[in-house]
Design an enzyme around this catalytic site. Structure first.
Site, PDB file in Angstrom:
ATOM      1  N   HIS A  50       0.065  -1.471   0.206  1.00  0.00           N
ATOM      2  CA  HIS A  50       0.231   0.032  -0.068  1.00  0.00           C
ATOM      3  C   HIS A  50       0.557   1.600  -0.370  1.00  0.00           C
ATOM      4  O   HIS A  50       1.918   1.465   0.144  1.00  0.00           O
ATOM      5  CB  HIS A  50      -0.761  -0.288   1.765  1.00  0.00           C
ATOM      6  CG  HIS A  50       0.074  -0.190   1.998  1.00  0.00           C
ATOM      7  ND1 HIS A  50       0.372   1.871   3.013  1.00  0.00           N
ATOM      8  CD2 HIS A  50       0.307  -0.881   3.377  1.00  0.00           C
ATOM      9  CE1 HIS A  50       0.649   1.054   4.228  1.00  0.00           C
ATOM     10  NE2 HIS A  50       1.273  -0.324   4.248  1.00  0.00           N
ATOM     11  N   ASP A  51       0.599   2.306  -0.624  1.00  0.00           N
ATOM     12  CA  ASP A  51       1.050   3.463  -1.143  1.00  0.00           C
ATOM     13  C   ASP A  51       2.166   3.656  -1.049  1.00  0.00           C
ATOM     14  O   ASP A  51       3.048   4.798  -1.008  1.00  0.00           O
ATOM     15  CB  ASP A  51       1.004   4.289   0.713  1.00  0.00           C
ATOM     16  CG  ASP A  51      -0.829   4.596   1.544  1.00  0.00           C
ATOM     17  OD1 ASP A  51      -1.048   5.347   0.791  1.00  0.00           O
ATOM     18  OD2 ASP A  51      -1.043   3.588   2.059  1.00  0.00           O
ATOM     19  N   GLY A  56       4.991  -1.094   2.636  1.00  0.00           N
ATOM     20  CA  GLY A  56       4.012  -0.490   2.674  1.00  0.00           C
ATOM     21  C   GLY A  56       4.672   1.319   2.559  1.00  0.00           C
ATOM     22  O   GLY A  56       5.730   0.851   3.067  1.00  0.00           O
TER      23      GLY A  56
END
Length: 260
Positions: free
Chosen positions: A116-117, A134
């Site tokens: 994520h991100d 992440g």
């Protein structure tokens, strides 16, 4: 007979090809001339550009593997001309940055995972079974070789080459090759830079900068001050200095070998 499932609200560009048993949810946008292979799953919040190739069994836009994620609306944005090979998983963002972002002209090899991100720039290669945690930020023209693992929040600068089976737990400044265990500076990425049109005098400048940073047994602060005072202001010098100053995890150390 159609052997795939496409949400009624999904937006598909011209000449998008979709393989058997693919699933594309409602909140998905796919650009012109993109090819989707068999058994691919593209989940809500995914945006894919033009001329991409998504190979079999990849899962794009999955829910972040982060216990802080609370079903907030986030996206996965993938640019143009990307090749995503078999069994790749790329998660969408969390409330931290709201999106996972993949630029243009990247090759992501089979079994890689991108958390994520994460932000990945352009023209990079993510090798076989590379795991990226992440909120990692990866620059342009980066090559991460197979079976490497990248710790969350790590920064990897432009034109970096990372050897296979590496454990990335510190930030890697631009233009270098990183290898060995623990992961260390082993030289300027001379071969890659030559391929991208860097002249020999510019490569020599980078070698001299990194000689001060990694091979003169100075602490990072002293090395940065010396580089800033002894080298003319150039795009490359300033990019290195800015990277070091922005590093929160600290940068890799030198192994003590002269670059090729």
């Amino acid at each position: 007979m159609e052997n795939y499932c496409i949400g009624k609200k999904a937006i598909l560009g011209e000449n998008v090809q979709i393989g058997n048993f693919a699933t594309i949810e409602n909140d998905v946008v796919i650009g012109d001339n993109t090819w989707i292979g068999n058994n691919v799953t593209i989940l809500n919040g995914t945006r894919i550009g033009q001329n991409c190739k998504i190979h079999s069994n990849s899962v794009l836009g999955g829910i972040p593997q982060d216990l802080k994620y609370n079903n907030e609306y986030t996206i996965l944005e993938i640019g143009n001309n990307n090749i995503i090979r078999e069994f790749v998983t790329i998660n969408k963002g969390t409330k931290s940055k709201q999106k996972t972002l993949i630029g243009n002209n990247n090759l992501i090899m089979s079994n890689a995972h991108i958390g994520h991100d994460v932000v990945i720039g352009n023209n990079s290669i993510i090798g076989f079974s590379v795991g990226i945690a992440g909120e990692v930020i990866i620059g342009d023209w980066v090559n991460i070789s197979g079976l490497s693992a990248v710790h969350q929040f790590s920064l990897i600068g432009d034109h970096v080459m990372i050897s296979g089976l590496s454990r990335v737990v510190k930030d890697i400044p631009p233009y270098v090759t990183a290898g060995r265990e623990p992961l260390s500076y082993v030289g300027v990425n001379t071969i890659g830079l030559k391929r991208r049109g860097f002249q020999l005098d510019k490569i020599d400048e980078l070698k001299n900068i990194y000689r001060i940073l990694f091979q003169q047994k100075k602490n990072t602060g002293m090395a940065v001050e010396l580089i800033e005072s002894e080298f003319d202001q150039t795009l490359e010098r300033d990019k290195i200095l800015q990277f070091i100053r922005n590093s929160k995890r600290g940068i890799i150390k030198g192994f003590g070998l002269e670059s090729r």
